[in-house]
Motif scaffolding. Structure first.
Motif, PDB file in Angstrom:
ATOM      1  N   THR A  68     -66.044  12.671  32.116  1.00  0.00           N
ATOM      2  CA  THR A  68     -66.565  12.194  30.845  1.00  0.00           C
ATOM      3  C   THR A  68     -67.312  10.887  31.050  1.00  0.00           C
ATOM      4  OG1 THR A  68     -64.503  11.018  30.441  1.00  0.00           O
ATOM      5  CG2 THR A  68     -64.701  13.238  29.508  1.00  0.00           C
ATOM      6  N   ASP A  69     -67.268  10.365  32.280  1.00  0.00           N
ATOM      7  CA  ASP A  69     -67.886   9.074  32.569  1.00  0.00           C
ATOM      8  C   ASP A  69     -69.197   9.310  33.305  1.00  0.00           C
ATOM      9  OD1 ASP A  69     -68.647   6.636  33.356  1.00  0.00           O
ATOM     10  OD2 ASP A  69     -66.781   6.093  34.396  1.00  0.00           O
ATOM     11  N   TRP A  70     -70.316   9.207  32.598  1.00  0.00           N
ATOM     12  CA  TRP A  70     -71.608   9.509  33.219  1.00  0.00           C
ATOM     13  C   TRP A  70     -72.376   8.254  33.591  1.00  0.00           C
ATOM     14  CZ3 TRP A  70     -71.925  14.186  35.059  1.00  0.00           C
ATOM     15  CH2 TRP A  70     -71.167  15.204  34.456  1.00  0.00           C
ATOM     16  N   ASN A  71     -71.719   7.130  33.671  1.00  0.00           N
ATOM     17  CA  ASN A  71     -72.368   5.902  34.120  1.00  0.00           C
ATOM     18  C   ASN A  71     -72.410   5.903  35.651  1.00  0.00           C
ATOM     19  OD1 ASN A  71     -73.128   3.404  34.836  1.00  0.00           O
ATOM     20  ND2 ASN A  71     -71.358   2.319  33.936  1.00  0.00           N
ATOM     21  N   PRO A  72     -73.616   6.007  36.225  1.00  0.00           N
ATOM     22  CA  PRO A  72     -73.712   6.177  37.682  1.00  0.00           C
ATOM     23  C   PRO A  72     -73.151   4.999  38.486  1.00  0.00           C
ATOM     24  CG  PRO A  72     -75.900   6.077  36.654  1.00  0.00           C
ATOM     25  CD  PRO A  72     -74.900   6.038  35.548  1.00  0.00           C
ATOM     26  N   PHE A  73     -72.824   3.886  37.827  1.00  0.00           N
ATOM     27  CA  PHE A  73     -72.307   2.741  38.581  1.00  0.00           C
ATOM     28  C   PHE A  73     -70.787   2.683  38.577  1.00  0.00           C
ATOM     29  CE2 PHE A  73     -76.539   1.563  37.163  1.00  0.00           C
ATOM     30  CZ  PHE A  73     -77.125   1.315  38.400  1.00  0.00           C
ATOM     31  N   SER A  74     -70.174   3.511  37.748  1.00  0.00           N
ATOM     32  CA  SER A  74     -68.722   3.493  37.689  1.00  0.00           C
ATOM     33  C   SER A  74     -68.148   4.287  38.865  1.00  0.00           C
ATOM     34  CB  SER A  74     -68.278   4.106  36.351  1.00  0.00           C
ATOM     35  OG  SER A  74     -67.068   4.781  36.518  1.00  0.00           O
ATOM     36  N   PRO A  75     -67.123   3.761  39.537  1.00  0.00           N
ATOM     37  CA  PRO A  75     -66.611   4.402  40.759  1.00  0.00           C
ATOM     38  C   PRO A  75     -66.016   5.790  40.534  1.00  0.00           C
ATOM     39  CG  PRO A  75     -65.271   2.503  40.118  1.00  0.00           C
ATOM     40  CD  PRO A  75     -66.463   2.502  39.233  1.00  0.00           C
ATOM     41  N   VAL A  76     -65.568   6.099  39.316  1.00  0.00           N
ATOM     42  CA  VAL A  76     -65.003   7.432  39.096  1.00  0.00           C
ATOM     43  C   VAL A  76     -66.018   8.381  38.467  1.00  0.00           C
ATOM     44  CG1 VAL A  76     -62.616   6.699  38.939  1.00  0.00           C
ATOM     45  CG2 VAL A  76     -64.037   6.713  36.861  1.00  0.00           C
ATOM     46  N   SER A  77     -67.245   7.892  38.245  1.00  0.00           N
ATOM     47  CA  SER A  77     -68.263   8.756  37.653  1.00  0.00           C
ATOM     48  C   SER A  77     -68.742   9.773  38.681  1.00  0.00           C
ATOM     49  CB  SER A  77     -69.445   7.921  37.180  1.00  0.00           C
ATOM     50  OG  SER A  77     -70.552   8.760  36.955  1.00  0.00           O
ATOM     51  N   PRO A  78     -68.896  11.024  38.248  1.00  0.00           N
ATOM     52  CA  PRO A  78     -69.427  12.034  39.171  1.00  0.00           C
ATOM     53  C   PRO A  78     -70.832  11.687  39.646  1.00  0.00           C
ATOM     54  CG  PRO A  78     -68.718  13.027  37.077  1.00  0.00           C
ATOM     55  CD  PRO A  78     -68.590  11.558  36.921  1.00  0.00           C
ATOM     56  N   LEU A  79     -71.560  10.902  38.863  1.00  0.00           N
ATOM     57  CA  LEU A  79     -72.954  10.628  39.202  1.00  0.00           C
ATOM     58  C   LEU A  79     -73.118   9.465  40.157  1.00  0.00           C
ATOM     59  CD1 LEU A  79     -74.953  11.124  35.878  1.00  0.00           C
ATOM     60  CD2 LEU A  79     -74.683  12.668  37.815  1.00  0.00           C
ATOM     61  N   ASN A  80     -72.048   8.760  40.482  1.00  0.00           N
ATOM     62  CA  ASN A  80     -72.163   7.597  41.351  1.00  0.00           C
ATOM     63  C   ASN A  80     -72.572   8.015  42.766  1.00  0.00           C
ATOM     64  OD1 ASN A  80     -71.866   5.375  42.934  1.00  0.00           O
ATOM     65  ND2 ASN A  80     -69.944   4.689  41.982  1.00  0.00           N
ATOM     66  N   PRO A  81     -73.763   7.644  43.201  1.00  0.00           N
ATOM     67  CA  PRO A  81     -74.231   8.122  44.513  1.00  0.00           C
ATOM     68  C   PRO A  81     -73.551   7.410  45.676  1.00  0.00           C
ATOM     69  CG  PRO A  81     -75.896   6.708  43.505  1.00  0.00           C
ATOM     70  CD  PRO A  81     -74.782   6.846  42.498  1.00  0.00           C
ATOM     71  N   LEU A  82     -72.776   6.372  45.391  1.00  0.00           N
ATOM     72  CA  LEU A  82     -72.153   5.629  46.491  1.00  0.00           C
ATOM     73  C   LEU A  82     -70.690   6.010  46.699  1.00  0.00           C
ATOM     74  CD1 LEU A  82     -73.815   2.147  45.975  1.00  0.00           C
ATOM     75  CD2 LEU A  82     -74.349   3.931  47.642  1.00  0.00           C
ATOM     76  N   GLN A 127     -65.877  20.025  44.063  1.00  0.00           N
ATOM     77  CA  GLN A 127     -66.644  20.361  45.264  1.00  0.00           C
ATOM     78  C   GLN A 127     -67.954  21.057  44.897  1.00  0.00           C
ATOM     79  OE1 GLN A 127     -63.339  20.736  45.044  1.00  0.00           O
ATOM     80  NE2 GLN A 127     -62.747  19.237  46.611  1.00  0.00           N
ATOM     81  N   LEU A 128     -67.849  21.963  43.946  1.00  0.00           N
ATOM     82  CA  LEU A 128     -69.053  22.658  43.508  1.00  0.00           C
ATOM     83  C   LEU A 128     -70.044  21.658  42.931  1.00  0.00           C
ATOM     84  CD1 LEU A 128     -70.143  25.497  43.390  1.00  0.00           C
ATOM     85  CD2 LEU A 128     -69.099  25.789  41.136  1.00  0.00           C
ATOM     86  N   PHE A 129     -69.517  20.771  42.093  1.00  0.00           N
ATOM     87  CA  PHE A 129     -70.386  19.748  41.518  1.00  0.00           C
ATOM     88  C   PHE A 129     -70.993  18.884  42.617  1.00  0.00           C
ATOM     89  CE2 PHE A 129     -71.266  15.503  40.067  1.00  0.00           C
ATOM     90  CZ  PHE A 129     -72.054  15.736  38.952  1.00  0.00           C
ATOM     91  N   ASN A 130     -70.172  18.453  43.566  1.00  0.00           N
ATOM     92  CA  ASN A 130     -70.670  17.614  44.657  1.00  0.00           C
ATOM     93  C   ASN A 130     -71.803  18.290  45.419  1.00  0.00           C
ATOM     94  OD1 ASN A 130     -68.886  15.603  44.087  1.00  0.00           O
ATOM     95  ND2 ASN A 130     -67.391  16.204  45.664  1.00  0.00           N
ATOM     96  N   SER A 131     -71.606  19.582  45.720  1.00  0.00           N
ATOM     97  CA  SER A 131     -72.624  20.306  46.459  1.00  0.00           C
ATOM     98  C   SER A 131     -73.950  20.303  45.700  1.00  0.00           C
ATOM     99  CB  SER A 131     -72.193  21.751  46.698  1.00  0.00           C
ATOM    100  OG  SER A 131     -71.224  21.789  47.719  1.00  0.00           O
ATOM    101  N   LEU A 132     -73.861  20.599  44.401  1.00  0.00           N
ATOM    102  CA  LEU A 132     -75.091  20.654  43.609  1.00  0.00           C
ATOM    103  C   LEU A 132     -75.734  19.275  43.499  1.00  0.00           C
ATOM    104  CD1 LEU A 132     -73.902  23.111  40.821  1.00  0.00           C
ATOM    105  CD2 LEU A 132     -75.634  23.548  42.578  1.00  0.00           C
ATOM    106  N   PHE A 133     -74.910  18.271  43.261  1.00  0.00           N
ATOM    107  CA  PHE A 133     -75.441  16.916  43.090  1.00  0.00           C
ATOM    108  C   PHE A 133     -76.074  16.424  44.396  1.00  0.00           C
ATOM    109  CE2 PHE A 133     -74.504  12.212  42.218  1.00  0.00           C
ATOM    110  CZ  PHE A 133     -75.682  12.073  41.501  1.00  0.00           C
TER     111      PHE A 133
END
Ligand SMILES: Nc1ncnc2c1ncn2[C@@H]1O[C@H](COP(=O)(O)OP(=O)(O)OP(=O)(O)O)[C@@H](O)[C@H]1O
Ligand SMILES: [Mg+2]
Lengths: 251, 297
Positions: B224-238, B63-69
């Protein structure tokens, strides 16, 4: 003497208000021309038509011809930025940028594309020397311009204007916010500068006009009443209104 | 009875002091209460581990990560748009009907209740543009009320630049654009940045606008998955993303873990501390930048 600027049939309206009425003036090269006259008579307005600073005023209308080296500066093919590089301006209140002394002087040249450090150093030194400020600030170039005294700030503004190598320098009551000693320094500087530049200055102070200018133009209520060699205008004015003003009967 | 001016002055001063005091006490009490309840629960583990639904010991890491992202995403959208529009409003727009209309829209948008913005986001971004519950939909919803704020902050900052500075730039033969970007923006920057960080604080604490846009759940994230297109990546904006503020709301209303109350208290403390940091940070940065940009020591 050749004129660098020639103004003819100049009329300026702020909306309905007729601020400059059919003015004609020649500005000879490498001289100091002073504008005198009571408050609100149009001196600043006239000065600001010479580098098109009035363009910024909404609802302003300017007619007539203002020529710089024979080119009408209000014609369509005039590049305003090039014009303002050739016709620099110093304002009533010293207005240095909130930056270091060096950056203030280097601002214009940098933004006009000069990147070379050595070249900039050279321009900054030359401009500061030109504004008689170099000796006072050469060890403080990285200090804030705002840490200078008012008189030094004004000379810095002159240096900043000189750095883009203008031909004409406009000064609108550039000493009115300064103490007498700083004022004398700038007057001395103006006399020095006219060897290389043409200077047009507005002043409220008739003595200043008499001390530093070669030509004087007397303004009254949007009219240019009389223009002559300074000595002649102060000793032997043609128009009775000029005489009334310089003898202190009004204004 | 007629009171002397002096007496009136004294009474008025006393009244103002009283209200000022009341506000300070209220603020201190509120912050103190939230911190007092939550601070005992804070630990590195709490800040980094995922939440638990039924057991005790859950954290607020995702949640903290989500808020910041989400904050970063929102700012990436609103800062350039807001500064651009603010410059337009301050320097290019001509007074008239059109400008007045834009100003009206800006005012109305910024005063929308955030739950309405959330529903709007649901209809437009989530459903119509088919973004589903996602960080992107959340960021767009936050944009709706953050953008007007950014426009106003920039416009005020630019208008606050003394006319002499602008004229100094133009008189050097700079173009209008260069005068704006190289003379006026630097002078306005401390104001703009301070305002931006304050706006960021608001975005960070927002919940209502996100319920139906970013959603109320997060997928299991693989940090550990920083590929923004992967569904479990924290960086995936979708992907859907529950933020800290939404999480607090959720566990308070339907949390079933035995330590739900403590977790809500801890998360509230984190939220408040972060927002306070934004506020203090913006003041500090504003002062620092002002000193730095003016080179005054
Ligand atoms: N932006 C403007 N809009 C409308 N009227 C203006 C504007 N600027 C100046 N004026 C008017 O034009 C007239 C001339 O103003 P100007 O500033 O040129 O006078 P001035 O001779 O420089 O006076 P001062 O000695 O007080 O500086 C004044 O009546 C002034 O009110
Ligand atoms: Mg004036």
């Amino acid at each position: 003497m050749t004129s660098i600027m020639e103004i003819e049939r100049l009329n300026l309206h702020y909306g309905e208000f007729h601020a400059l009425k059919n003015m004609k003036l020649d500005i000879p090269k490498q001289t100091v021309t002073a504008f005198i006259g009571p408050s609100g008579c149009g001196k600043s307005t006239f000065l600001r038509t010479l580098n098109r600073m009035n363009d910024l005023v909404p609802g302003v209308q300017i007619d007539g011809s203002v020529k710089l080296d024979g080119q009408d500066i209000y014609s369509d093919d005039t590049d305003v930025e090039t014009l303002r590089k050739r016709v620099g301006m110093v304002f009533q209140q010293p207005n240095p940028f909130p930056k270091s002394i060096f950056d203030n002087v280097a601002y214009g040249p940098r933004l006009h594309g000069i990147k070379d450090k050595a070249r900039l150093n050279e321009i900054v030194e030359r401009s500061l020397r030109g504004a008689s400020l170099w000796e006072e600030v050469k060890d403080l170039l990285n200090k804030s311009a705002l840490s200078l005294s008012g008189g030094q700030q004004q000379r810095l503004c002159i240096a900043r204007a000189l750095a883009v190598e203008p031909d004409v320098l406009l000064m609108d009551e550039a000493t009115s916010a300064l103490d007498p000693i700083s004022t004398l320094k700038i007057e001395e500087l103006v006399r020095e500068l006219k060897k290389d530049y043409t200077i047009v200055m507005v002043t409220h102070n008739m003595h200043q006009a008499a001390r530093v200018s070669d030509r004087t133009a007397f303004f009254l209520n949007g009219e240019l009443v009389e223009t002559d060699d300074t000595e002649k205008l102060f000793s032997n004015p043609v128009d009775s209104r000029t005489e009334d003003y310089i003898t202190g009967r009004f204004g | 009875m007629k009171l002397s001016n002096k007496t009136v002055d004294r009474i008025a001063t006393a009244v103002f002091y009283f209200f000022a005091f009341l506000i300070i006490v209220l603020l201190a009490g509120l912050i103190g209460f939230i911190l007092f309840r939550g601070i005992g629960h804070l630990s590195f583990d709490f800040l980094t581990s995922p939440p638990e639904t039924f057991k005790t010991g859950g954290g607020i890491g995702p949640q903290l990560f989500n808020s910041l992202f989400l904050l970063v995403l929102t700012m990436l959208i609103t800062v350039p748009l807001g500064i651009g529009a603010g410059i337009y409003m301050a320097e290019y727009s001509k007074p008239g009907k059109f400008t007045d209309f834009i100003r009206l829209v800006v005012e109305v948008l910024s005063s929308f209740p955030s739950i309405v913005v959330g529903l709007f986001g649901l209809l437009v971004f989530v459903n119509y543009f088919d973004l589903e519950f996602s960080l992107l939909a959340g960021a767009l919803a936050l944009t709706v009320f953050n953008l007007p704020l950014m426009v106003r902050i920039t416009e005020q900052g630019i208008r606050g630049v003394p006319r002499e500075q602008k004229e100094a730039g133009l008189a050097l033969g700079l173009t209008r654009w260069k005068t704006i970007t190289k003379v006026m923006l630097p002078v306005a920057l401390p104001t703009i940045l301070t305002g931006t960080i304050l706006a960021a604080g608001r975005v960070f604490g927002e919940a209502a606008a996100l319920l139906f846009t970013a959603g109320m759940s997060s997928p299991r994230l693989d940090f550990t998955d920083w590929n923004p297109f992967s569904p479990v990546s924290p960086l995936n904006p979708l992907r859907p993303a529950e933020t800290l503020a939404v999480h607090i709301w959720k566990i308070n209303s339907e949390g079933i873990a035995p330590d739900a109350a403590q977790i809500a208290a801890g998360a509230s403390a984190v939220l408040i501390i972060t927002v306070l940091l934004f506020n203090l940070g913006s003041r500090w940065l504003g002062r620092y930048l002002y000193r730095k940009l003016t080179a005054s020591r």
